[in-house]
Design a protein around this motif. Sequence first.
Motif, mmCIF file in Angstrom:
data_model
loop_
_atom_site.group_PDB
_atom_site.id
_atom_site.type_symbol
_atom_site.label_atom_id
_atom_site.label_comp_id
_atom_site.label_asym_id
_atom_site.label_seq_id
_atom_site.Cartn_x
_atom_site.Cartn_y
_atom_site.Cartn_z
ATOM 1 N N ARG A 46 -5.831 32.825 53.545
ATOM 2 C CA ARG A 46 -6.535 34.409 54.076
ATOM 3 C C ARG A 46 -6.802 33.995 55.692
ATOM 4 O O ARG A 46 -7.473 32.905 55.718
ATOM 5 C CB ARG A 46 -7.659 34.634 53.414
ATOM 6 C CG ARG A 46 -7.306 35.253 52.026
ATOM 7 C CD ARG A 46 -8.693 35.524 51.272
ATOM 8 N NE ARG A 46 -8.097 36.143 49.793
ATOM 9 C CZ ARG A 46 -8.363 37.521 49.649
ATOM 10 N NH1 ARG A 46 -8.745 38.479 50.217
ATOM 11 N NH2 ARG A 46 -8.208 37.868 48.378
ATOM 12 N N HIS A 47 -6.438 34.880 56.268
ATOM 13 C CA HIS A 47 -6.559 34.916 57.904
ATOM 14 C C HIS A 47 -7.347 36.168 58.446
ATOM 15 O O HIS A 47 -7.028 37.256 57.646
ATOM 16 C CB HIS A 47 -5.364 34.656 58.683
ATOM 17 C CG HIS A 47 -4.636 33.282 58.523
ATOM 18 N ND1 HIS A 47 -5.017 32.042 58.923
ATOM 19 C CD2 HIS A 47 -3.356 32.944 57.593
ATOM 20 C CE1 HIS A 47 -4.113 31.164 58.350
ATOM 21 N NE2 HIS A 47 -3.436 31.671 57.788
ATOM 22 N N PRO A 48 -8.242 35.804 59.341
ATOM 23 C CA PRO A 48 -8.994 37.347 59.633
ATOM 24 C C PRO A 48 -7.599 38.248 60.361
ATOM 25 O O PRO A 48 -6.947 37.698 60.929
ATOM 26 C CB PRO A 48 -10.031 36.819 60.615
ATOM 27 C CG PRO A 48 -9.482 35.580 60.882
ATOM 28 C CD PRO A 48 -8.715 34.915 59.909
ATOM 29 N N CYS A 49 -7.999 39.355 60.060
ATOM 30 C CA CYS A 49 -6.921 40.453 60.754
ATOM 31 C C CYS A 49 -7.473 41.053 61.940
ATOM 32 O O CYS A 49 -8.782 41.531 62.072
ATOM 33 C CB CYS A 49 -6.593 41.522 59.737
ATOM 34 S SG CYS A 49 -5.925 40.794 58.062
ATOM 35 N N ASP A 50 -6.659 41.394 62.826
ATOM 36 C CA ASP A 50 -7.035 42.111 64.167
ATOM 37 C C ASP A 50 -6.691 43.615 63.820
ATOM 38 O O ASP A 50 -5.689 43.560 63.475
ATOM 39 C CB ASP A 50 -6.145 41.572 65.169
ATOM 40 C CG ASP A 50 -6.436 40.009 65.836
ATOM 41 O OD1 ASP A 50 -7.889 39.949 65.387
ATOM 42 O OD2 ASP A 50 -5.815 39.457 66.147
ATOM 43 N N LEU A 51 -7.557 44.329 64.103
ATOM 44 C CA LEU A 51 -7.439 45.827 64.042
ATOM 45 C C LEU A 51 -7.718 46.514 65.389
ATOM 46 O O LEU A 51 -8.598 46.383 65.957
ATOM 47 C CB LEU A 51 -8.410 46.337 62.777
ATOM 48 C CG LEU A 51 -8.315 48.000 62.731
ATOM 49 C CD1 LEU A 51 -6.924 48.071 61.929
ATOM 50 C CD2 LEU A 51 -9.633 48.257 61.739
ATOM 51 N N THR A 52 -6.738 47.328 65.829
ATOM 52 C CA THR A 52 -6.561 48.090 66.974
ATOM 53 C C THR A 52 -6.657 49.426 66.855
ATOM 54 O O THR A 52 -5.942 49.946 66.040
ATOM 55 C CB THR A 52 -5.493 47.791 67.839
ATOM 56 O OG1 THR A 52 -5.148 46.401 68.072
ATOM 57 C CG2 THR A 52 -5.453 48.456 69.019
ATOM 58 N N VAL A 53 -7.656 50.010 67.418
ATOM 59 C CA VAL A 53 -8.133 51.561 67.089
ATOM 60 C C VAL A 53 -7.946 52.222 68.288
ATOM 61 O O VAL A 53 -8.490 51.760 69.256
ATOM 62 C CB VAL A 53 -9.340 51.709 66.482
ATOM 63 C CG1 VAL A 53 -9.594 53.233 66.211
ATOM 64 C CG2 VAL A 53 -9.383 51.065 65.054
ATOM 65 N N ILE A 54 -7.153 53.193 68.371
ATOM 66 C CA ILE A 54 -6.949 53.927 69.544
ATOM 67 C C ILE A 54 -7.508 55.421 69.425
ATOM 68 O O ILE A 54 -7.056 56.264 68.445
ATOM 69 C CB ILE A 54 -5.550 54.235 69.998
ATOM 70 C CG1 ILE A 54 -4.850 52.689 70.195
ATOM 71 C CG2 ILE A 54 -5.321 54.888 71.249
ATOM 72 C CD1 ILE A 54 -3.425 52.661 70.450
ATOM 73 N N GLY A 55 -8.497 55.837 70.126
ATOM 74 C CA GLY A 55 -9.091 57.115 69.885
ATOM 75 C C GLY A 55 -8.373 58.013 70.889
ATOM 76 O O GLY A 55 -8.092 57.944 72.028
ATOM 77 N N ILE A 56 -8.086 59.198 70.163
ATOM 78 C CA ILE A 56 -7.155 60.321 70.767
ATOM 79 C C ILE A 56 -8.108 61.746 70.561
ATOM 80 O O ILE A 56 -8.508 61.965 69.424
ATOM 81 C CB ILE A 56 -5.856 60.731 70.301
ATOM 82 C CG1 ILE A 56 -5.090 59.370 70.397
ATOM 83 C CG2 ILE A 56 -5.412 61.593 70.973
ATOM 84 C CD1 ILE A 56 -3.803 59.304 69.911
ATOM 85 N N ASP A 57 -8.758 62.219 71.773
ATOM 86 C CA ASP A 57 -9.661 63.599 71.337
ATOM 87 C C ASP A 57 -8.454 64.535 71.663
ATOM 88 O O ASP A 57 -7.401 64.380 71.901
ATOM 89 C CB ASP A 57 -10.577 63.576 72.648
ATOM 90 C CG ASP A 57 -10.082 63.241 73.896
ATOM 91 O OD1 ASP A 57 -8.974 63.104 74.239
ATOM 92 O OD2 ASP A 57 -11.100 63.571 74.808
ATOM 93 N N SER A 58 -8.905 65.627 71.559
ATOM 94 C CA SER A 58 -8.054 66.874 71.506
ATOM 95 C C SER A 58 -7.804 67.288 73.040
ATOM 96 O O SER A 58 -6.633 68.056 73.283
ATOM 97 C CB SER A 58 -9.004 68.300 71.254
ATOM 98 O OG SER A 58 -10.161 68.495 71.693
ATOM 99 N N ASP A 59 -8.200 66.836 74.100
ATOM 100 C CA ASP A 59 -7.979 66.983 75.490
ATOM 101 C C ASP A 59 -6.865 66.059 75.869
ATOM 102 O O ASP A 59 -6.369 66.247 77.045
ATOM 103 C CB ASP A 59 -9.180 67.034 76.313
ATOM 104 C CG ASP A 59 -10.044 68.065 76.068
ATOM 105 O OD1 ASP A 59 -9.781 69.188 75.577
ATOM 106 O OD2 ASP A 59 -11.254 67.819 76.284
#
Length: 67
Positions: A46-59
């Motif tokens: 098991r290796h630690p996973c990288d997680l990328t989150v991109i926030g998108i707003d309504s504008d």
Amino acid sequence: MSDWTNLWYVWLLLLMVFLLLLCGVSASCIKFCCRKKRLPVETFPRHPCDLTVIGIDSDSTAHSTVT
């Protein structure tokens, strides 16, 4: 009683159903016993996973092109 002996296909069908049930129970028992005896082995470390989150707003322009 002679009607039951003449209906050989009913006995054959009952025998087939019984054999299928017997095979299923036997396979389940063998699977359970083999799983219990086997040690848990990890196939890959098991290796630690990288997680990328991109926030998108309504504008955002990206949000307006998607919708």
